[in-house]
Enzyme design. Sequence first.
Site, PDB file in Angstrom:
ATOM      1  N   ASP A   1       0.923  -1.482   0.939  1.00  0.00           N
ATOM      2  CA  ASP A   1       2.370  -1.561   0.685  1.00  0.00           C
ATOM      3  C   ASP A   1       3.132  -2.198   1.843  1.00  0.00           C
ATOM      4  O   ASP A   1       4.276  -1.830   2.104  1.00  0.00           O
ATOM      5  CB  ASP A   1       2.953  -0.168   0.381  1.00  0.00           C
ATOM      6  CG  ASP A   1       2.141   0.572  -0.659  1.00  0.00           C
ATOM      7  OD1 ASP A   1       1.848  -0.029  -1.695  1.00  0.00           O
ATOM      8  OD2 ASP A   1       1.785   1.744  -0.416  1.00  0.00           O
TER       9      ASP A   1
ATOM     10  N   LYS B   1       2.969  -7.288   0.939  1.00  0.00           N
ATOM     11  CA  LYS B   1       2.063  -8.426   0.724  1.00  0.00           C
ATOM     12  C   LYS B   1       2.538  -9.320  -0.410  1.00  0.00           C
ATOM     13  O   LYS B   1       2.391 -10.514  -0.368  1.00  0.00           O
ATOM     14  CB  LYS B   1       0.662  -7.923   0.336  1.00  0.00           C
ATOM     15  CG  LYS B   1      -0.208  -7.556   1.499  1.00  0.00           C
ATOM     16  CD  LYS B   1      -1.657  -7.414   1.076  1.00  0.00           C
ATOM     17  CE  LYS B   1      -1.956  -6.221   0.221  1.00  0.00           C
ATOM     18  NZ  LYS B   1      -1.746  -4.911   0.768  1.00  0.00           N
TER      19      LYS B   1
ATOM     20  N   GLY C   1      -0.510  -2.662  -6.150  1.00  0.00           N
ATOM     21  CA  GLY C   1       0.758  -2.909  -6.839  1.00  0.00           C
ATOM     22  C   GLY C   1       1.588  -3.909  -6.061  1.00  0.00           C
ATOM     23  O   GLY C   1       1.804  -3.733  -4.877  1.00  0.00           O
ATOM     24  N   HIS C   2       1.973  -4.974  -6.713  1.00  0.00           N
ATOM     25  CA  HIS C   2       2.835  -5.971  -6.075  1.00  0.00           C
ATOM     26  C   HIS C   2       4.087  -6.134  -6.917  1.00  0.00           C
ATOM     27  O   HIS C   2       3.998  -6.272  -8.129  1.00  0.00           O
ATOM     28  CB  HIS C   2       2.154  -7.342  -6.038  1.00  0.00           C
ATOM     29  CG  HIS C   2       1.035  -7.432  -5.055  1.00  0.00           C
ATOM     30  ND1 HIS C   2       0.087  -8.406  -5.105  1.00  0.00           N
ATOM     31  CD2 HIS C   2       0.736  -6.671  -3.991  1.00  0.00           C
ATOM     32  CE1 HIS C   2      -0.760  -8.241  -4.109  1.00  0.00           C
ATOM     33  NE2 HIS C   2      -0.385  -7.186  -3.427  1.00  0.00           N
TER      34      HIS C   2
ATOM     35  N   GLN D   1      -4.783  -3.184  -1.043  1.00  0.00           N
ATOM     36  CA  GLN D   1      -4.843  -2.067  -0.096  1.00  0.00           C
ATOM     37  C   GLN D   1      -4.761  -2.619   1.347  1.00  0.00           C
ATOM     38  O   GLN D   1      -4.084  -3.608   1.549  1.00  0.00           O
ATOM     39  CB  GLN D   1      -6.078  -1.187  -0.302  1.00  0.00           C
ATOM     40  CG  GLN D   1      -6.059  -0.419  -1.613  1.00  0.00           C
ATOM     41  CD  GLN D   1      -6.575  -1.233  -2.783  1.00  0.00           C
ATOM     42  OE1 GLN D   1      -7.595  -1.879  -2.699  1.00  0.00           O
ATOM     43  NE2 GLN D   1      -5.870  -1.203  -3.884  1.00  0.00           N
TER      44      GLN D   1
HETATM   45  P1  IMP Z   1      -7.879   5.023  -5.002  1.00  0.00           P
HETATM   46  O1  IMP Z   1      -7.927   3.629  -4.491  1.00  0.00           O
HETATM   47  O2  IMP Z   1      -7.113   5.182  -6.281  1.00  0.00           O
HETATM   48  O3  IMP Z   1      -9.231   5.679  -5.052  1.00  0.00           O
HETATM   49  O4  IMP Z   1      -7.037   5.897  -3.935  1.00  0.00           O
HETATM   50  C1  IMP Z   1      -7.526   6.152  -2.612  1.00  0.00           C
HETATM   51  C2  IMP Z   1      -6.399   6.101  -1.604  1.00  0.00           C
HETATM   52  O5  IMP Z   1      -5.949   4.750  -1.466  1.00  0.00           O
HETATM   53  C3  IMP Z   1      -5.168   6.925  -1.955  1.00  0.00           C
HETATM   54  O6  IMP Z   1      -4.608   7.449  -0.768  1.00  0.00           O
HETATM   55  C4  IMP Z   1      -4.230   5.900  -2.571  1.00  0.00           C
HETATM   56  O7  IMP Z   1      -2.884   6.293  -2.455  1.00  0.00           O
HETATM   57  C5  IMP Z   1      -4.534   4.703  -1.686  1.00  0.00           C
HETATM   58  N1  IMP Z   1      -4.228   3.415  -2.317  1.00  0.00           N
HETATM   59  C6  IMP Z   1      -4.947   2.771  -3.260  1.00  0.00           C
HETATM   60  N2  IMP Z   1      -4.372   1.602  -3.569  1.00  0.00           N
HETATM   61  C7  IMP Z   1      -3.278   1.479  -2.799  1.00  0.00           C
HETATM   62  C8  IMP Z   1      -2.286   0.454  -2.638  1.00  0.00           C
HETATM   63  O8  IMP Z   1      -2.318  -0.614  -3.256  1.00  0.00           O
HETATM   64  N3  IMP Z   1      -1.295   0.736  -1.731  1.00  0.00           N
HETATM   65  C9  IMP Z   1      -1.280   1.866  -1.003  1.00  0.00           C
HETATM   66  N4  IMP Z   1      -2.178   2.832  -1.113  1.00  0.00           N
HETATM   67  C10 IMP Z   1      -3.186   2.648  -1.994  1.00  0.00           C
END
Ligand code: IMP
Length: 429
Positions: free
Chosen positions: A13, A16, A40-41, A223
């Site tokens: 977040d 990007k 998420g963008h 991420q």
């Molecule tokens: P997962 O990727 O759904 O397994 O989540 C694992 C961790 O990564 C959690 O803390 C999510 O909040 C975090 N996470 C996954 N994708 C994003 C992203 O695009 N932005 C911020 N945090 C993310």
Amino acid sequence: MSNVTVIGTQWGDEGKGKIVDWLASRADIVVRFQGGHNAGHTLVVGDQVYKLSLLPSGLVRGKIGVIGNGVVVDPKALMTEIDRVTAQGLVVTPETLWIAENAPLILPVHGALDRAREAARGDHKIGTTGRGIGPAYEDKVARRAIRICDLAEPETLDWKLDELLLHHNTLLAGLGAETFTKEQLKDFLAEITPRLLPFSCQVWDCLDEARRAGRRILFEGAQAVMLDVDHGTYPFVTSSNTVAAVAASGSGVSPSSVGFVLGIAKAYTTRVGEGPFPTELHDQTGRTLGERGHEFGTVTGRPRRCGWFDAVLIRRAVRVGGVSGIALTKLDVLDGLDEISICVGYELDGQKIETFPSAPGAQARVKPVYETMPGWKETTAGARSWAELPAQAIKYVRRIEELIEAPVTLLSTSPERDDTILMRDPFED
Ligand code: IMP
């Protein structure tokens, strides 16, 4: 002329979307290489707001979008997203979207297992997005994933589904969750196959051809380094590697194709989900950053935790992530603060330490050591040149560069695409 790879350097977040969108206008092809629809963008283009999770941002600019083999693909989520952006006027066809036929699928069992396991973790939950990302990657490594190419071979699909269900139903039943029948998964796959298969191809080959034709490629990370499964705050991480090296293996190109690595860092820090966050602020300043920065997750809508800039973590992200230059975002959110702090080291159990520890207990106990500098009263929002920035804001940026040992090559001063100060064009590097 170089390709460019964009990665996050904090916990995701970092803004990007805007940077990738801006760079996409200068690229021919935009490639996603890891993650899934957990990303998420939000892209603001004129009066349209595009919310993308799985589709490469370049599609918004009429560029070719590629989903590489390193991505886990939820076919229903993908089709919903394609329908949504198509209704907004974008053109998404097999000519403009290439999906790796060796990419693993996220099936309904994966989301169910993700959520059941989170519920069972109680106080130790990871705070996942609940979208099945982790279980889908586990299946890939365990060699039982259903990949897109399997959809074209009903006989392969049949025995693979048996193996998959044996594993997942055992786990789901053990966790007290509902199990799945083979018919349910077959129906799910039968519905999506005719729409999904036409997009699939040998992405590595198409990208190789593009390279030979001299086309510019932008690799779009999801991420961020602190969520990397090896280098992040394990186990509070996502299930893929997020560093720039993965742009190559996650799309099937050579490591030298990664090019200039642009690391995105917010001028402060945020995190969604659980896990250590040394500079987190639980006071009014933290709330102010959250309100001014509109810090709510794009995917889950959860409020983000906010804190000061952590130079120690970003220095590490720069080193392990292979970052060539930093794009610093949301500087304007700090406008008007009396004082601004930067974390320059930690204290662990009374000892000074200079790098972030690896064990979760120690990660949770570290206390930040701050350097504090005066803020600035003027607004930086919308600045488009270095000369428009207050002297104190320039000092803040310069100090960050020294501490993280990387140049700030791009500065973003508002969500608007053109409110950007470019110090160095990464494609010209
Ligand atoms: P997962 O990727 O759904 O397994 O989540 C694992 C961790 O990564 C959690 O803390 C999510 O909040 C975090 N996470 C996954 N994708 C994003 C992203 O695009 N932005 C911020 N945090 C993310």
